[in-house]
Design an enzyme around this catalytic site. Structure first.
Site, PDB file in Angstrom:
ATOM      1  N   ARG A 106      73.118  80.517  -2.708  1.00  0.00           N
ATOM      2  CA  ARG A 106      71.810  80.873  -3.270  1.00  0.00           C
ATOM      3  C   ARG A 106      71.162  81.866  -2.322  1.00  0.00           C
ATOM      4  NH1 ARG A 106      66.576  77.594  -5.388  1.00  0.00           N
ATOM      5  NH2 ARG A 106      68.003  77.419  -7.143  1.00  0.00           N
ATOM      6  N   HIS A 133      70.684  83.373 -12.631  1.00  0.00           N
ATOM      7  CA  HIS A 133      70.692  81.943 -12.281  1.00  0.00           C
ATOM      8  C   HIS A 133      71.583  81.220 -13.307  1.00  0.00           C
ATOM      9  CE1 HIS A 133      69.652  78.313 -10.431  1.00  0.00           C
ATOM     10  NE2 HIS A 133      68.407  78.141 -10.821  1.00  0.00           N
ATOM     11  N   GLN A 136      71.689  77.294 -14.071  1.00  0.00           N
ATOM     12  CA  GLN A 136      70.488  76.784 -14.748  1.00  0.00           C
ATOM     13  C   GLN A 136      70.658  76.855 -16.274  1.00  0.00           C
ATOM     14  OE1 GLN A 136      67.343  75.543 -13.411  1.00  0.00           O
ATOM     15  NE2 GLN A 136      67.101  74.987 -15.559  1.00  0.00           N
ATOM     16  N   ASP A 228      58.891  80.283 -16.866  1.00  0.00           N
ATOM     17  CA  ASP A 228      59.288  80.183 -15.458  1.00  0.00           C
ATOM     18  C   ASP A 228      58.094  80.675 -14.641  1.00  0.00           C
ATOM     19  OD1 ASP A 228      60.699  80.092 -13.055  1.00  0.00           O
ATOM     20  OD2 ASP A 228      61.849  81.921 -13.437  1.00  0.00           O
ATOM     21  N   CYS A 269      62.559  75.752 -16.044  1.00  0.00           N
ATOM     22  CA  CYS A 269      63.632  75.521 -15.068  1.00  0.00           C
ATOM     23  C   CYS A 269      63.135  74.758 -13.853  1.00  0.00           C
ATOM     24  CB  CYS A 269      64.255  76.847 -14.647  1.00  0.00           C
ATOM     25  SG  CYS A 269      63.062  78.038 -14.017  1.00  0.00           S
ATOM     26  N   ARG A 297      70.936  69.598 -14.568  1.00  0.00           N
ATOM     27  CA  ARG A 297      71.472  70.504 -13.543  1.00  0.00           C
ATOM     28  C   ARG A 297      72.679  69.850 -12.864  1.00  0.00           C
ATOM     29  NH1 ARG A 297      68.708  74.160 -11.016  1.00  0.00           N
ATOM     30  NH2 ARG A 297      70.784  75.057 -10.803  1.00  0.00           N
TER      31      ARG A 297
HETATM   32  N1  NVA Z   1      62.646  82.740 -11.091  1.00  0.00           N
HETATM   33  C1  NVA Z   1      62.579  81.627 -10.178  1.00  0.00           C
HETATM   34  C2  NVA Z   1      63.573  80.571 -10.574  1.00  0.00           C
HETATM   35  C3  NVA Z   1      63.513  79.320  -9.749  1.00  0.00           C
HETATM   36  C4  NVA Z   1      64.526  78.312 -10.159  1.00  0.00           C
HETATM   37  C5  NVA Z   1      62.837  82.117  -8.768  1.00  0.00           C
HETATM   38  O1  NVA Z   1      63.759  82.918  -8.562  1.00  0.00           O
HETATM   39  O2  NVA Z   1      62.111  81.709  -7.863  1.00  0.00           O
HETATM   40  N1   CP Z   2      65.607  75.190 -11.103  1.00  0.00           N
HETATM   41  C1   CP Z   2      66.027  75.340  -9.836  1.00  0.00           C
HETATM   42  O1   CP Z   2      66.947  76.100  -9.531  1.00  0.00           O
HETATM   43  O2   CP Z   2      65.358  74.559  -8.943  1.00  0.00           O
HETATM   44  P1   CP Z   2      65.503  74.622  -7.360  1.00  0.00           P
HETATM   45  O3   CP Z   2      64.913  75.916  -6.907  1.00  0.00           O
HETATM   46  O4   CP Z   2      64.740  73.419  -6.865  1.00  0.00           O
HETATM   47  O5   CP Z   2      66.969  74.541  -7.012  1.00  0.00           O
END
Ligand code: NVA
Ligand code: CP
Length: 312
Positions: A106, A133, A136, A228, A269, A297
């Site tokens: 990540r 992502h 997700q 989101d 999400c 998830r």
């Molecule tokens: N768009 C958000 C998704 C978090 C799961 C981010 O990248 O922070």
């Molecule tokens: N939805 C999601 O990816 O959550 P986290 O950022 O907590 O992993």
């Protein structure tokens, strides 16, 4: 279906049949876990979990999913390893590939997860980048299947930052699976033309319809409304600007009434900023389905690891 040895970097790399296979496997693994039946598909496998950005769901899903199947997960935060400080992605990938059987990443750049896959020689799974992502989406689609019994022909409306990792990945996944997909966002936050073009090609094949609109009426007929955060990780300094342009796109009762349906569900999400992209009221009304989505998830990420790395 054989996905052994494959990386999971973006849904673009997977056919609708392969996505369907992963969703069915996740449902099967979920049912088994509920009955207390554990697997050992990852016995003897060591998995690296690299996190440049924070995470609750993704980190826990990879950890529990791996342990449930008899594997060993190792969490490596950006501050623990040399990646990006003292060592190139290529070298880190080659080291980890000698020691681990699979790698989750990540972070910021999609290019990093792609390099990890190219140089490690083991399956690499994208746990979120600025661009995509994909794990997700599997959880979102498993939740939609649980709610509606199907994906094809559903109308999914994504409201908010229409060019972030979630919007991009939902557009890819939906157009692959025959879900009619609408992005409802101000023009300045519409997705890139190149990705729209790619998804239009997927849509032609699957029969789905893509709509990109800045008009709230586009929510009409939605089976699911998805939102989101308005500022993704790494964009925190844009908060004031985003709040100003996205305020009219909050998911609230007014917006939901524009669906003109009484069985529309709300998805997120997570993590959610209540009072911004969604009202507390709407969020709490749909909390059961949203937390099913969060639980999913784990089942879907487990399915990805089992399918690409598992012994069976
Ligand atoms: N768009 C958000 C998704 C978090 C799961 C981010 O990248 O922070
Ligand atoms: N939805 C999601 O990816 O959550 P986290 O950022 O907590 O992993």
């Amino acid at each position: 279906m054989n996905l052994k040895g494959r990386s999971f970097l973006t849904l673009k790399d997977f056919t609708s049949d392969e996505i369907e296979y992963l969703l069915n496997l996740a449902a099967e693994l979920k049912e088994k876990k509920k009955k207390g039946i554990m697997g050992n598909s990852l016995k003897g496998k060591n998995i690296a979990l690299i996190f440049e950005k924070p995470s609750t769901r993704t980190r826990c899903a990879f950890t529990i999913g791996c342990i449930d199947e008899g594997g060993h997960p190792e969490y490596l935060s950006k501050d623990d390893i040399q990646l990006g400080h003292k060592e190139s992605v290529e070298d880190t990938a080659r080291v980890l590939g000698r020691m681990f059987d699979g790698i989750e990443f990540r972070g910021y750049q999609q290019e990093t997860v792609e390099k990890l896959a190219k140089y490690s020689g083991v399956p690499v799974w994208n746990g979120l980048t600025d661009a995509y992502h994909p794990t997700q989406i599997l959880a979102d689609f498993l939740t939609l299947k649980e709610q509606f019994g199907k994906l094809k022909g559903l109308k999914l409306v994504y409201v908010g930052d229409g060019r972030n990792n979630m919007a991009n990945s939902l557009m890819i996944g939906s157009t692959k699976m025959g879900i009619h997909f609408t992005i409802l966002a101000p023009k300045s936050l519409w997705p890139g033309q190149e990705l729209i073009k790619t998804c239009e090609d997927y849509a032609k094949e699957s029969g789905s319809i893509i709509e990109i609109s800045d008009c709230l009426d586009a929510v009409e007929g939605a089976d699911a409304v998805y939102t989101d955060v308005w500022c993704s990780m790494g964009e925190e300094d844009l908060a004031a600007e985003r709040i100003a342009i996205l305020k009219p796109y909050q998911v609230n009762d007014d917006l939901l009434s524009k669906t003109k349906k009484d069985n529309t569900i709300f998805l997120h999400c997570l993590p959610a900023v209540k009072g911004k992209e969604v009202t507390e009221d709407v969020f709490e009304r749909f909390a059961d389905v949203v937390f099913d989505e969060a639980e999913n998830r784990m089942h879907t990420i487990k399915a990805v690891m089992v399918a690409t790395l598992g012994n069976q």
